[in-house]
Structures are given as C-alpha cells and as structure tokens.
Design an enzyme around this catalytic site. Sequence first.
Site, PDB file in Angstrom:
ATOM      1  N   ASP A 224      33.553   8.837  26.778  1.00 38.30           N
ATOM      2  CA  ASP A 224      33.481  10.145  26.122  1.00 38.30           C
ATOM      3  C   ASP A 224      33.418  11.224  27.200  1.00 38.30           C
ATOM      4  O   ASP A 224      32.409  11.360  27.902  1.00 38.30           O
ATOM      5  CB  ASP A 224      32.242  10.244  25.223  1.00 38.30           C
ATOM      6  CG  ASP A 224      32.318   9.299  24.039  1.00 38.30           C
ATOM      7  OD1 ASP A 224      33.429   9.093  23.530  1.00 38.30           O
ATOM      8  OD2 ASP A 224      31.266   8.762  23.646  1.00 38.30           O
ATOM      9  N   LEU A 225      34.491  11.964  27.354  1.00 37.78           N
ATOM     10  CA  LEU A 225      34.620  12.923  28.451  1.00 37.78           C
ATOM     11  C   LEU A 225      33.445  13.892  28.483  1.00 37.78           C
ATOM     12  O   LEU A 225      33.126  14.541  27.483  1.00 37.78           O
ATOM     13  CB  LEU A 225      35.939  13.693  28.301  1.00 37.78           C
ATOM     14  CG  LEU A 225      36.342  14.605  29.461  1.00 37.78           C
ATOM     15  CD1 LEU A 225      36.570  13.789  30.723  1.00 37.78           C
ATOM     16  CD2 LEU A 225      37.580  15.415  29.100  1.00 37.78           C
ATOM     17  N   ASP A 226      32.796  13.976  29.651  1.00 39.04           N
ATOM     18  CA  ASP A 226      31.673  14.897  29.895  1.00 39.04           C
ATOM     19  C   ASP A 226      30.479  14.656  28.973  1.00 39.04           C
ATOM     20  O   ASP A 226      29.665  15.564  28.763  1.00 39.04           O
ATOM     21  CB  ASP A 226      32.132  16.358  29.761  1.00 39.04           C
ATOM     22  CG  ASP A 226      33.114  16.761  30.845  1.00 39.04           C
ATOM     23  OD1 ASP A 226      33.058  16.154  31.934  1.00 39.04           O
ATOM     24  OD2 ASP A 226      33.916  17.672  30.623  1.00 39.04           O
ATOM     25  N   GLU A 227      30.357  13.448  28.417  1.00 38.72           N
ATOM     26  CA  GLU A 227      29.254  13.158  27.502  1.00 38.72           C
ATOM     27  C   GLU A 227      28.281  12.128  28.064  1.00 38.72           C
ATOM     28  O   GLU A 227      27.335  11.734  27.374  1.00 38.72           O
ATOM     29  CB  GLU A 227      29.809  12.645  26.162  1.00 38.72           C
ATOM     30  CG  GLU A 227      30.609  13.686  25.380  1.00 38.72           C
ATOM     31  CD  GLU A 227      29.759  14.854  24.903  1.00 38.72           C
ATOM     32  OE1 GLU A 227      28.570  14.627  24.610  1.00 38.72           O
ATOM     33  OE2 GLU A 227      30.264  15.983  24.863  1.00 38.72           O
TER      34      GLU A 227
END
Length: 257
Positions: A198-201
């Site tokens: 999950d991008l940037d999560e």
Amino acid sequence: MATENYYLTLTCPNKPGIVAAVSTYIFELGGDIEEAQQFDDKASKRFFMRVSFSCPANADSLRAGFLEIAKRFELTWELRAVKDLKRVLIMASKLDHCLVDLLYRWRIGELPMIICGIVSNHPRDVYASIDFADIPFYHLPVTPETKPAQEAKLLEIVAESKVDMVILARYMQILSDDLSTKLSGRCIGATAHFVTSDLDEGPIIEQDVTRVTHGDTPDDLVRKGRDLERTVLSRALRYYLHDRVLINGATSVVFSD
C-alpha cells in the site's frame, strides 16, 4: 576480560517481571546497562523494550543464556553486538539529494553501516559528480517489460550481499506487490516509513514539518521539501542502525535518541 557493547530489543505480551528479568540477567553476567527504554502498548497489550549495555560475555553465550527468559515471557527478540554493522543497499533515481546526504553522513561516521551497493534505474554517468568510492553500482533499468526480471535481479543482490535493509533514497519506481512483500520489514522509503504494497501506508518511522510563508515560490517549496526528505530519511536510518525501531503491526515503536 574486555567488554563488548550490545543492543537488545524485544517485544512480547505484556506481563509483570520482564524488566526485572532482563536487567537481572545482564547484571549477573557482569554487564552494565547504559540506556533502557520501554513502551507498553495498551491497545495491543504488547510490551516493547530496547537496552544498550556493555558486558564481558560474548554474543553467543549471551543469546544462549537468554533463551530461558525468552521462553518464559514469549519474547520476540534480537541481540546484536554494536560492532556488527548492519548491511544496507541504497536505491536512487535522478533526484540524488537523499543519496548524497546518506553518503556524506556515512563517510563522517554519523551512519554506522556497511553499504553493500547502490542500485539505480539510471546509468552510472547520471551520478558522475558523486564519489561512490568502491561501493558497487548496479544499473537496473525498469520498463513495464523488464520490471519483473529487474526485481528478481534486485532480490538476488539482496540475498548475495546479505542485505539487512533496502533504502529507497527517492527511488522513483513503484515496487510491485510481490517485491514489497518479500522485502517486508526490510525496506524504508524517504518520508520515512517501512515500504508495503500500500503506497505510503507502511509503518511510519519519522516525519517532520517546516515553516512556509505566503512569500514562498514553488521553487522555495521544492527546496524546503528536499531538505525535509533528506533529514527525515537520515534520521530514520540512524534510528534503524542503532536498533531503535520495532514494528508494531501497522505502526512503529521508535525509541528516539
């Protein structure tokens, strides 16, 4: 007998007696605790602890003797001699400010680590002004067609170089879900957080803010953003290199210095 410096990190279900057991064990072996930090997460009911200490016992005997405590308290733990530096692989693209900053801090001893290599999707001449010394450089150009093969090559480099952590120093290619999973807990991105599918999560390690004014131009904001990126990434990496970061589910426990 000469003493050695160690970092001990642990997490476990919270129950009474953990701190006493750990400190007593170190004391009975002639050790001296230099720093101890702990966190009791009420939400997950888990306990986290980091201990920096010196001791005349060697690492193998320390680990062997600690097994009984680990079993009793159901610990997930790691003991590392400070001299055993962590092995890091740095990935970068054309934006090289984070890369240059990490190399500088490494050279002056602020970031104690072994740099196993630098990986980029751009050729070496893009970084002609940067002195890589004898650090291996790997050019892995990425296109939709080559991405699976290049990610497989990256994993080979990680395995062959015994890399502990991959640092995305403003590496501008999105990692596949498969690669993110295989590097879970072993990859940090520049904002700074652990990389997940999950991008940037991923679990956050460090963040910061800077002051802006109505007079700032777009170029000013870019400049200030670059400053934040490199300082936050280097700070997060320093915490990691000193065993100050423990993953706690979707979050991180960071024992800052």
